[in-house]
Design a protein around this motif. Structure first.
Motif, mmCIF file in Angstrom:
data_model
loop_
_atom_site.group_PDB
_atom_site.id
_atom_site.type_symbol
_atom_site.label_atom_id
_atom_site.label_comp_id
_atom_site.label_asym_id
_atom_site.label_seq_id
_atom_site.Cartn_x
_atom_site.Cartn_y
_atom_site.Cartn_z
ATOM 1 N N UNK A 1 0.828 -1.205 0.000
ATOM 2 C CA UNK A 1 0.000 0.000 0.000
ATOM 3 C C UNK A 1 0.863 1.256 0.000
ATOM 4 N N UNK A 2 1.901 1.258 0.822
ATOM 5 C CA UNK A 2 2.819 2.401 0.872
ATOM 6 C C UNK A 2 3.465 2.627 -0.494
ATOM 7 N N UNK A 3 3.915 1.562 -1.131
ATOM 8 C CA UNK A 3 4.564 1.693 -2.431
ATOM 9 C C UNK A 3 3.570 2.158 -3.495
ATOM 10 N N UNK A 4 2.321 1.735 -3.390
ATOM 11 C CA UNK A 4 1.305 2.193 -4.328
ATOM 12 C C UNK A 4 1.057 3.688 -4.221
ATOM 13 N N UNK B 1 10.096 -7.811 -4.733
ATOM 14 C CA UNK B 1 10.041 -8.593 -5.965
ATOM 15 C C UNK B 1 8.965 -8.095 -6.918
ATOM 16 N N UNK B 2 7.825 -7.676 -6.379
ATOM 17 C CA UNK B 2 6.743 -7.151 -7.210
ATOM 18 C C UNK B 2 7.101 -5.792 -7.822
ATOM 19 N N UNK B 3 7.669 -4.921 -7.005
ATOM 20 C CA UNK B 3 7.893 -3.541 -7.420
ATOM 21 C C UNK B 3 9.161 -3.362 -8.251
ATOM 22 N N UNK B 4 10.097 -4.279 -8.145
ATOM 23 C CA UNK B 4 11.366 -4.124 -8.851
ATOM 24 C C UNK B 4 12.375 -3.391 -7.993
ATOM 25 N N UNK B 5 13.634 -3.786 -8.104
ATOM 26 C CA UNK B 5 14.679 -3.247 -7.233
ATOM 27 C C UNK B 5 14.834 -1.742 -7.382
ATOM 28 N N UNK B 6 14.792 -1.247 -8.620
ATOM 29 C CA UNK B 6 15.039 0.182 -8.853
ATOM 30 C C UNK B 6 13.954 1.043 -8.223
ATOM 31 N N UNK B 7 12.691 0.747 -8.526
ATOM 32 C CA UNK B 7 11.600 1.544 -7.971
ATOM 33 C C UNK B 7 11.546 1.387 -6.455
ATOM 34 N N UNK C 1 12.318 4.330 -1.217
ATOM 35 C CA UNK C 1 12.721 4.068 0.178
ATOM 36 C C UNK C 1 12.172 2.772 0.753
ATOM 37 N N UNK C 2 11.533 1.944 -0.064
ATOM 38 C CA UNK C 2 11.164 0.597 0.363
ATOM 39 C C UNK C 2 10.227 0.504 1.550
ATOM 40 N N UNK C 3 9.510 1.561 1.851
ATOM 41 C CA UNK C 3 8.609 1.517 2.999
ATOM 42 C C UNK C 3 9.328 1.509 4.339
ATOM 43 N N UNK D 1 15.318 -3.108 2.342
ATOM 44 C CA UNK D 1 15.744 -1.842 1.738
ATOM 45 C C UNK D 1 17.265 -1.724 1.791
ATOM 46 N N UNK D 2 17.856 -1.955 2.967
ATOM 47 C CA UNK D 2 19.303 -2.075 3.189
ATOM 48 C C UNK D 2 20.090 -0.873 2.663
ATOM 49 N N UNK D 3 19.601 0.308 3.017
ATOM 50 C CA UNK D 3 20.323 1.534 2.694
ATOM 51 C C UNK D 3 20.510 2.333 3.977
ATOM 52 N N UNK D 4 21.476 3.261 3.935
ATOM 53 C CA UNK D 4 21.765 4.049 5.140
ATOM 54 C C UNK D 4 20.540 4.768 5.669
#
Length: 279
Positions: free
Chosen positions: A74-77, A155-161, A166-168, A250-253
């Motif tokens: 939902x957040x990604x949508x 997996x649904x949204x794709x790594x780039x998007x 921010x991956x929620x 997400x695995x980002x700073x």
């Protein structure tokens, strides 16, 4: 005339004045006395040989998996849209979190107790509602379920998007301090765990037994309202499994800086286990 007075007298005896809601348990004549369950032992090795123990853990895994899947999706949508007005917006995200908690607690309450949140599990453990063995097992399964749920969304949204949006993951929004995020998460988690304890209290069930109380409903509403208040501040954690699962995938700073770090340059606000004061 005498017959009418007799009818009135019988009616008064047959339909006595009802007690106000909330005081029925104070009477010892109505048979609604409650009995608190005995405190759970700290260690209960016999649980490890019981199928119900592992079934409860599986229920927590599946529930947390579904919780992350629906809510992060939902957040990604919402993030995918050019304008939040074209989507469900912040209110829809809050409804997603609150509605899923309502549904999942209702489904799993009879199997595992419907925790779906390490903060709730930890609070119930401190209140001696479950053993340390079960508490640790629940937390592990909740975390694994959250990681899997967030992974499926990626997996649904794709790594780039997924990465660009921010991956929620939870982080303190610009314009707020680390202290603001810490305070918002502590108060939000207090509201949630306080509601859980109130909705499942044996005394309340006894004295309000003539008023049906569906425990998942107030719990879901508490999650919904807390999200409305704190999404603009931290994205709303109040669930260490939800925050940790999204941060790992997400695995980002940005996802880790405001999560759980013991570096002096970082803040620690996601593990809101200070909420034990509720117990």
């Amino acid at each position: 005339m005498e017959a009418k007075e007799q009818d009135v007298s019988l009616g008064a005896n047959k339909f006595p004045e009802r007690q106000p809601i909330g005081i029925a348990a104070q009477s010892h004549d109505d048979g609604k006395d409650y009995k608190e369950p005995p405190p759970a032992p700290l260690f209960e090795p016999s649980e490890l040989t019981s199928w119900s123990f592992y079934r409860a853990g599986i229920a927590e895994f599946v529930a947390t998996f579904l919780f992350l899947y629906i809510t992060i999706l939902t957040v990604m949508g919402v993030n995918r849209s050019e304008s939040k007005c074209k989507t469900v917006g912040i209110q829809g995200i809050a409804w997603s979190f609150g509605g899923m908690i309502f549904a999942l607690v209702y489904c799993t309450a009879g199997i595992s107790g419907g925790h779906i949140n390490p903060a709730v599990t930890f609070g119930l453990f401190l209140a001696r509602k479950l053993s340390l063995t079960r508490a640790v097992f629940y937390m592990v399964m909740q975390t694994l379920g959250a990681i899997c749920g967030a992974g499926v969304v990626k997996g649904f949204e794709g790594k780039t998007f997924y990465t660009n949006k921010n991956g929620g993951a939870n982080f303190v929004a610009p314009g707020y301090t680390k202290g603001d995020g810490l305070g918002a998460e502590i108060v939000g988690t207090f509201v949630l765990v306080y509601t859980v304890f109130s909705a499942t209290d044996a005394k309340r069930s006894a004295r309000d037994s003539h008023v049906p109380i569906l425990a998942p409903l107030p719990i879901g509403f508490a999650v919904f309202l807390v999200h409305l208040a704190t999404i603009p501040i931290t994205g709303t954690g109040i669930n260490p499994a939800r925050s940790l699962g999204a941060a790992i995938i997400f695995n980002k700073d940005l996802g880790w800086d405001d999560h759980v770090c013991f570096n002096s340059n970082h803040s620690q606000f996601q593990f809101q286990f200070l909420i034990f004061i509720n117990c």
